[in-house]
Design an enzyme around this catalytic site. Structure first.
Site, PDB file in Angstrom:
ATOM      1  N   SER A   1       5.642  16.182  -4.575  1.00 34.86           N
ATOM      2  CA  SER A   1       4.591  15.776  -3.650  1.00 34.86           C
ATOM      3  C   SER A   1       5.141  14.737  -2.681  1.00 34.86           C
ATOM      4  O   SER A   1       6.349  14.617  -2.515  1.00 34.86           O
ATOM      5  CB  SER A   1       3.396  15.247  -4.448  1.00 34.86           C
ATOM      6  OG  SER A   1       2.277  15.086  -3.615  1.00 34.86           O
ATOM      7  N   ASN A   2       4.260  13.988  -2.011  1.00 33.96           N
ATOM      8  CA  ASN A   2       4.715  12.964  -1.074  1.00 33.96           C
ATOM      9  C   ASN A   2       3.764  11.774  -1.115  1.00 33.96           C
ATOM     10  O   ASN A   2       2.774  11.788  -1.848  1.00 33.96           O
ATOM     11  CB  ASN A   2       4.838  13.550   0.340  1.00 33.96           C
ATOM     12  CG  ASN A   2       3.512  14.086   0.839  1.00 33.96           C
ATOM     13  OD1 ASN A   2       2.574  13.340   1.053  1.00 33.96           O
ATOM     14  ND2 ASN A   2       3.418  15.410   0.991  1.00 33.96           N
ATOM     15  N   ARG A   3       4.051  10.764  -0.327  1.00 30.82           N
ATOM     16  CA  ARG A   3       3.326   9.497  -0.419  1.00 30.82           C
ATOM     17  C   ARG A   3       2.025   9.440   0.374  1.00 30.82           C
ATOM     18  O   ARG A   3       1.439   8.373   0.512  1.00 30.82           O
ATOM     19  CB  ARG A   3       4.219   8.355   0.054  1.00 30.82           C
ATOM     20  CG  ARG A   3       5.405   8.081  -0.826  1.00 30.82           C
ATOM     21  CD  ARG A   3       6.137   6.853  -0.316  1.00 30.82           C
ATOM     22  NE  ARG A   3       7.443   6.690  -0.937  1.00 30.82           N
ATOM     23  CZ  ARG A   3       7.626   6.144  -2.140  1.00 30.82           C
ATOM     24  NH1 ARG A   3       6.593   5.714  -2.828  1.00 30.82           N
ATOM     25  NH2 ARG A   3       8.837   6.033  -2.633  1.00 30.82           N
TER      26      ARG A   3
END
Ligand code: C5P
Length: 220
Positions: free
Chosen positions: A29-31
């Site tokens: 995923s990402n931030r």
């Protein structure tokens, strides 16, 4: 009496990150926190729109009045969006969509000793914004770009590549998960930078700026 600028319009948004499974308990995923997308959904509803938000996993409450469809992966987000473009007048792609998913997610939890070090193979995800922007009878489209360097060049290049009339850029490192941000609006006429503002206030300004450009008939 101030008529609401999005009265009678249907706004479709994407928000948050996506999560791509590696195995049943792990994801890539990402931030992205979803704050910008959720603030825009709320601002669009306040402006009188019917708002549908397709959101990746976030910890945020659904803004009042907004219909939220929750998804995990980019492919689920793609499907949820494509099923709803017909009813949408305006599409705002805010989600930080994973560029790739994993070709061979494990059916069972990968085990350290037994399975060795996993090697992941990546497959590109569909570009939701580019696909919606290419629809013949599709909604008017706005994109976002979070960049770590050369914001102007990258944002303008993205606007042209995806063929969207408006693209909003921001600095990824100072914006992601922050409560305030400075956004720059890119369009055919050039670019306009907003000051650093709390995200909800920035979202209201952005909705006003988007609607003004939409009404003036800008097209990419
Ligand atoms: O170049 P990049 O793909 O990061 O551009 C970001 C913009 O495109 C954002 O508006 C994002 O929501 C959208 N996007 C998308 N589908 C993807 C990747 C990005 O809709 N697979």
């Amino acid at each position: 009496f101030q008529p609401k600028i999005l009265q009678g319009k249907h706004v479709l948004l994407t928000a948050g990150p996506t999560a791509e499974p590696i195995d049943p308990v792990r994801v890539l995923s990402n931030r992205s926190s979803g704050k910008t997308g959720y603030a825009l959904a709320r601002a669009a509803w306040e402006a009188g729109a019917t708002v549908t938000m397709v959101s990746g996993p976030t910890a945020l409450p659904t803004p009042y009045g907004v219909t939220r469809i929750t998804v995990d992966t980019a492919r689920q987000m793609h499907e949820a969006v494509m099923a709803r473009t017909r009813d949408a007048d305006l599409f705002i792609a805010v989600a930080a969509v994973a560029d790739w998913h994993i070709a061979n997610p494990s059916e069972h939890k990968l085990k350290k000793g037994k399975d060795g070090t996993p090697v992941l193979e990546f497959v590109p995800n569909p570009d939701i914004l580019a696909e919606v922007a290419a629809l013949e009878q599709g909604p008017w489209c706005v994109g976002f770009a979070a960049e770590t360097q050369a914001l102007r060049d990258h944002a303008e290049a993205k606007r042209r590549r995806k063929q969207v009339p408006v693209l909003i850029g921001n600095d990824a490192q100072s914006t992601m998960d922050a409560d305030a941000a400075s956004y720059t609006i890119f369009d055919d006429a050039g670019h306009t930078a907003l000051p650093v503002l709390p995200k909800q206030e920035a979202a209201r300004r952005l909705i006003a700026e988007i609607v003004r450009r939409w009404q003036s008939g800008d097209s990419a």
